[in-house]
Scaffold this motif. Structure first.
Motif: not given
Ligand SMILES: Cc1ncc(C[n+]2csc(CCOP(=O)(O)OP(=O)(O)O)c2C)c(N)n1
Ligand code: SF4
Ligand SMILES: [Mg+2]
Length: 344
Positions: A212-215, A103-113, A142-146, A132-138
């Motif tokens: 590497v692209t956004f954060n 999963s991703g930090d967005g997938d887990t800590a926002s919509i999937g919490i 944007q910032f994620s909840a981590t 966990d990259n701290g952003v919604y890479g795809l």
């Protein structure tokens, strides 16, 4: 006459090639690619039959990565943040499979919490990895909840909300093997993944994996540089699988040896004298302290090999539900009549 060189194989006779996946379409240098490499090595070294594995994911660059490892395994790319319920259903139907969810930090800590917290409290036997990259890479960074309070986007926007620590949350909720690693730490992540394969309960690994692209810029707390400068490791993690006939030799004062469900040994050479990974409260306190100091704390925070997992708790039968005969799955006329009688 020269003989053809022998291809190296694992204990079930397979070469590492049989554990690989498709060619990655992620950005070059993305931390997620390094994690896929470690997953390939861990399953190869543990000699797991690839067809015994189910790999599951949600949506995101991270959730695309199961396409890049274990092509011979079964795979399900679910809806955004909904991988836990699919995994729960799949394991209830076929408990003999080994499940790995990415999963991703967005997938887990926002919509999937919502799904994440219920997965953690059930101790379902699954390896759950957050890349966990701290952003919604795809969706373009944007910032994620981590993301840490005060960390900066490339555009200069500051994050004004505190992060969710998925490790502290998982420990508090009931996951039985919780750790944090870094995509660039080959040894630590490799050992943690092999121990994860030997564990029969919920393994939750938060792996800091720079985008590497956004954060990956100055002001980010999930960049390669930030992690290298702020990483604090709790232990040196090593793993002795049950099939390697090596006597486990350790100094009990400075090393903790945890016997896993299959007889393998997870060895944690303590770098912090008083750290006890079987003490839940201490683990959460240490994570909170690390966060306050701006440290990226890595290692095995919590391990419990005694707790009953969800499938044992429910007494799920060994045979896959799909192949159970109708004589077992279909209640007889008397059972149905008795049920109807109760409703009268
Ligand atoms: C229901 C739904 N909402 C929103 C989206 C858009 N979306 C796609 S991936 C994503 C976030 C991915 O972030 P993360 O899980 O951190 O993965 P990463 O790409 O960073 O690896 C979002 C919001 C979607 N696909 N589906
Ligand atoms: S956008 Fe970021 S998270 Fe996605 S593949 Fe590229 S580097 Fe990785
Ligand atoms: Mg992300």
């Amino acid at each position: 006459m020269s003989s053809t060189p022998q291809v190296k194989t694992n204990r079930i006779g397979l070469p590492v090639l049989e554990y690989k996946g498709g060619k990655t379409t992620l950005c070059a240098g993305c931390g997620h690619n390094a994690i896929s490499e470690r997953i390939i090595e861990a399953f190869y070294e543990m000699g797991v039959q690839p067809e015994r594995i189910m790999k599951l994911s949600g949506i995101g660059c991270s959730s695309k990565s199961p396409a890049y490892f274990l092509s011979r395994a079964h795979s399900f790319n679910s809806v955004h943040g909904r991988m836990p319920s699919v995994a729960t259903g799949a394991l209830l139907a076929q408990r003999n499979m080994l499940a790995i969810g990415v999963s991703g930090d967005g997938d887990t800590a926002s919509i999937g919490i919502g799904q994440f917290v219920h997965l953690m409290r059930r101790n379902l036997p699954i390896i759950y990895i957050i890349e966990d990259n701290g952003v919604y890479g795809l969706t373009k960074g944007q910032f994620s909840a981590t993301a840490d309070l005060g960390s900066k986007l490339k555009s200069g926007v500051l994050n004004d909300l505190p992060p969710i620590d998925t490790c502290a949350l998982a420990i508090q909720l009931g996951a039985t093997f919780v750790g944090r690693s870094f995509s660039g730490d080959k040894r630590q992540l490799g050992a943690m993944l092999k121990a994860a394969i030997a564990h029969k309960g919920t393994v939750m690994l938060d792996v800091v994996s720079p985008c590497v692209t956004f954060n990956d810029h100055e002001g980010s707390t999930k960049s390669y540089k930030y992690v290298k400068d702020h990483e604090e490791t709790l232990q040196e993690v090593s793993f002795v699988p049950h099939f390697e006939d090596i006597a486990v030799d350790y100094d009990p004062g400075s090393t903790l040896s945890v016997t896993m469900h299959d007889g393998s040994h997870l060895q944690l050479r303590k770098l912090e004298e008083d750290y006890d990974p079987t003490d839940k409260i201490h683990a959460i306190t240490r994570l909170t302290e690390a966060h306050d100091k701006g440290e990226v704390l890595t290692g095995v925070f919590y391990v419990n090999t005694k707790a009953l997992n969800f499938l044992d708790m429910l007494n799920v039968v060994d045979e896959p539900l799909a192949t159970l005969p109708e004589s077992v799955t279909r209640p007889g006329r008397e059972v149905l009549e008795a049920a109807m009688e109760e409703l009268r």
